[in-house]
Design an enzyme around this catalytic site. Sequence first.
Site, PDB file in Angstrom:
ATOM      1  N   CYS A  62       0.850  -1.195   0.000  1.00 60.31           N
ATOM      2  CA  CYS A  62       0.000   0.000   0.000  1.00 60.31           C
ATOM      3  C   CYS A  62       0.889   1.250   0.000  1.00 60.31           C
ATOM      4  O   CYS A  62       2.071   1.189   0.370  1.00 60.31           O
ATOM      5  CB  CYS A  62      -0.900   0.024   1.225  1.00 60.31           C
ATOM      6  SG  CYS A  62      -2.317  -1.088   1.139  1.00 60.31           S
ATOM      7  N   GLU A  64       0.910   3.561   2.055  1.00 63.78           N
ATOM      8  CA  GLU A  64       1.386   3.846   3.408  1.00 63.78           C
ATOM      9  C   GLU A  64       2.674   3.068   3.709  1.00 63.78           C
ATOM     10  O   GLU A  64       3.553   3.565   4.427  1.00 63.78           O
ATOM     11  CB  GLU A  64       0.308   3.480   4.434  1.00 63.78           C
ATOM     12  CG  GLU A  64      -0.960   4.320   4.345  1.00 63.78           C
ATOM     13  CD  GLU A  64      -1.989   3.785   3.359  1.00 63.78           C
ATOM     14  OE1 GLU A  64      -1.608   3.047   2.412  1.00 63.78           O
ATOM     15  OE2 GLU A  64      -3.171   4.096   3.545  1.00 63.78           O
TER      16      GLU A  64
HETATM   17  N1  THU Z   1      -4.353   0.773  -1.209  1.00 62.76           N
HETATM   18  C1  THU Z   1      -3.430   1.585  -0.613  1.00 62.76           C
HETATM   19  O1  THU Z   1      -2.396   1.911  -1.209  1.00 62.76           O
HETATM   20  N2  THU Z   1      -3.687   2.028   0.648  1.00 62.76           N
HETATM   21  C2  THU Z   1      -4.812   1.728   1.373  1.00 62.76           C
HETATM   22  O2  THU Z   1      -4.894   2.102   2.541  1.00 62.76           O
HETATM   23  C3  THU Z   1      -5.897   0.994   0.740  1.00 62.76           C
HETATM   24  C4  THU Z   1      -5.582   0.355  -0.565  1.00 62.76           C
HETATM   25  C5  THU Z   1      -4.062   0.249  -2.547  1.00 62.76           C
HETATM   26  C6  THU Z   1      -3.719  -1.223  -2.576  1.00 62.76           C
HETATM   27  C7  THU Z   1      -4.075  -1.599  -4.009  1.00 62.76           C
HETATM   28  O3  THU Z   1      -2.941  -1.378  -4.829  1.00 62.76           O
HETATM   29  C8  THU Z   1      -5.180  -0.623  -4.397  1.00 62.76           C
HETATM   30  O4  THU Z   1      -5.194   0.384  -3.388  1.00 62.76           O
HETATM   31  C9  THU Z   1      -6.561  -1.261  -4.461  1.00 62.76           C
HETATM   32  O5  THU Z   1      -6.873  -1.916  -3.274  1.00 62.76           O
END
Ligand code: THU
Length: 135
Positions: A62, A64
């Site tokens: 993610c 984060e």
């Molecule tokens: N995603 C994030 O980068 N951060 C979050 O807190 C929620 C989801 C990303 C993971 C994935 O690449 C895309 O969003 C779809 O879930």
Amino acid sequence: MGSVPDSKQIDWQPLIDAAIEAMGKSYSPYSKYPVGAAALTTNGAVVSGCNIENASLGITLCAECSLVSDLVMNDGGKLVAFACVDRDSNALMPCGRCRQLLYEHAAPGMLLRSTSGIRTIEEMLPDAFGPERLS
Ligand code: THU
């Protein structure tokens, strides 16, 4: 800057702009859902990250995760104010795992731009299991 100021004292727009810039670097060929995140640190710097997907979908990072990597490698401080954006530049709520990740590296009272306004990290993860529980 050592602690978290009042939310009105935070200049959110540069953080949102940094999150949007980070989102532009997202590697998200599978979901096609780019995410960018940026945060102000106790050192007064801005750290950022984007989501980095993987063909083995479960090991996707993610935004984060990428931001915390930037923090630990380049800044070494704690997070004071955090913003995350989706592909439309709207506020995006950190997933459950990422709330835990942010909690570990947040200054107490870290401010988070949520879809329902500015909240603290403690509001986002009540009664958290954090490093203090291990001492
Ligand atoms: N995603 C994030 O980068 N951060 C979050 O807190 C929620 C989801 C990303 C993971 C994935 O690449 C895309 O969003 C779809 O879930």
